[in-house]
Enzyme design. Structure first.
Site, mmCIF file in Angstrom:
data_model
loop_
_atom_site.group_PDB
_atom_site.id
_atom_site.type_symbol
_atom_site.label_atom_id
_atom_site.label_comp_id
_atom_site.label_asym_id
_atom_site.label_seq_id
_atom_site.Cartn_x
_atom_site.Cartn_y
_atom_site.Cartn_z
ATOM 1 N N GLY A 1 -21.167 78.322 -76.824
ATOM 2 C CA GLY A 1 -22.557 78.179 -76.426
ATOM 3 C C GLY A 1 -23.310 79.490 -76.610
ATOM 4 N N CYS A 2 -24.625 79.406 -76.658
ATOM 5 C CA CYS A 2 -25.425 80.616 -76.900
ATOM 6 C C CYS A 2 -25.368 81.561 -75.703
ATOM 7 C CB CYS A 2 -26.864 80.241 -77.237
ATOM 8 S SG CYS A 2 -27.658 79.094 -76.082
ATOM 9 N N TYR A 3 -25.646 81.065 -74.504
ATOM 10 C CA TYR A 3 -25.546 81.920 -73.321
ATOM 11 C C TYR A 3 -24.126 82.450 -73.114
ATOM 12 C CZ TYR A 3 -30.190 80.281 -71.706
ATOM 13 O OH TYR A 3 -31.524 79.996 -71.575
ATOM 14 N N THR B 1 -21.916 83.128 -75.271
ATOM 15 C CA THR B 1 -21.615 84.158 -76.263
ATOM 16 C C THR B 1 -21.985 85.539 -75.724
ATOM 17 O OG1 THR B 1 -21.855 82.658 -78.151
ATOM 18 C CG2 THR B 1 -22.154 85.010 -78.580
#
Length: 308
Positions: free
Chosen positions: A113-115, A117
């Site tokens: 996921g972006c967060y 990461t």
């Protein structure tokens, strides 16, 4: 020549991946016409033909796509459906020293996921190095460009009366939490406070660290040194040593990037620290990570098609 099928190429992440891969002559990009895009049999045939299928679908649809495929089909799942599944390899190449080999050999690969990461790049190495307590109740404060919310949020934020800031996850339940906990080796779920700002792309993830969260060996200097050592030589990740910055900015028209920038800021007495990650939620946080993982899975140069 590797054959690649993007299942769900009409969404933001899928469109970015498709645009990147379409410029590579060594890839055979399987594209369904509009009439077949949601047809199960057409999708099944494309999955079976592809060397790797990239799923850019909602979680339930991603699970259904895997279930319809044969047992030897290879997948990269950009959804959150399989990020904590024991049969799936977690696709953060820089997270551990053996991760690239695992990704290259994987049949089932889950994109981070972006967060998470940003959070994992900051916290996981420090927990692994024994500098942060694994049983500390970590807090995560983060803001993202509105593109991370998909087509509905993009439409909302591009209206004349769009909000300047949106805080969400107020139930303290979020699909990224289990991923953060598991991949960082934490005892408890973090307290996650996400928000959306009125820029299209870009992300800042911050983890405040009081002295009580540090082990006996932990300190801001030790954090900087451990992160620099852990990510030494990584082409996409930079650990910044300049602690004198008075602001970090995400531009409204932030440029696409696959980089991940890490910062350690501390109080004068060293008892309070702010760990901060900056990345593009659509780059290293989504499509860029998928392309990086694809390169490893098909034996292409790891940074081919990435924005350095």
């Amino acid at each position: 020549m590797a054959s690649i099928f993007i299942d769900g190429a009409a969404g933001t992440t899928g469109l970015e991946i498709r645009e990147r891969l379409s410029q590579r002559p060594t890839l055979d990009l399987i594209i369904l016409d509009e009439a077949d895009r949601k047809d199960p049999e057409a999708r099944r045939a494309a999955i079976e033909r592809a060397d790797v299928t990239i799923l850019c679908l909602p979680d339930d649809a991603a699970r259904d796509a895997v279930a319809m495929a044969s047992a030897d089909a290879r997948f990269i799942d950009a959804s959150s459906a399989h990020r904590t599944h024991p049969d799936w390899t977690y696709g953060f190449a820089e997270l551990t020293s053996d991760r690239r080999t695992a990704i290259a050999d994987a049949r089932l690969l889950s994109n981070p996921g972006c967060y998470p990461t940003g959070f994992l790049a900051l916290v996981a190495p420090l927990v692994a190095h024994g500098l942060l307590k694994a049983d500390w109740p970590f807090s995560v404060h983060a803001v993202s460009g509105y593109s991370g919310g998909g087509n509905a949020m993009i439409a909302r934020f591009e209206q004349p009366d769009a909000p300047a800031f949106r805080s969400y996850g107020l139930s303290l339940e979020h699909k990224h939490l289990a991923e953060m906990q598991m991949q960082a080796g934490l005892t408890d779920l973090p307290i996650f406070s996400p928000g959306v700002v009125s820029g299209f792309r870009g992300m800042i993830v911050e983890v405040p660290v009081p002295a009580a969260a540090m082990t006996m060996d932990g300190s801001p200097r030790a954090f900087s040194e451990a992160l620099a050592e852990h990510f030494a030589g990584e082409p996409l990740i930079t650990v910044h040593q300049n602690r004198d910055a008075d602001e970090l900015l995400v531009a409204r028209a932030e440029q696409p990037s696959d980089r991940l920038d890490l910062f350690v800021f501390a109080s004068g007495d060293g008892r309070r620290t702010r760990l901060i990650a900056m990345l593009d939620n659509l780059g290293k946080g989504a499509s860029g990570a998928a392309v990086q993982n694809l390169n490893l899975m098909i034996g292409a140069p790891e940074t081919e098609g990435l924005r350095l």
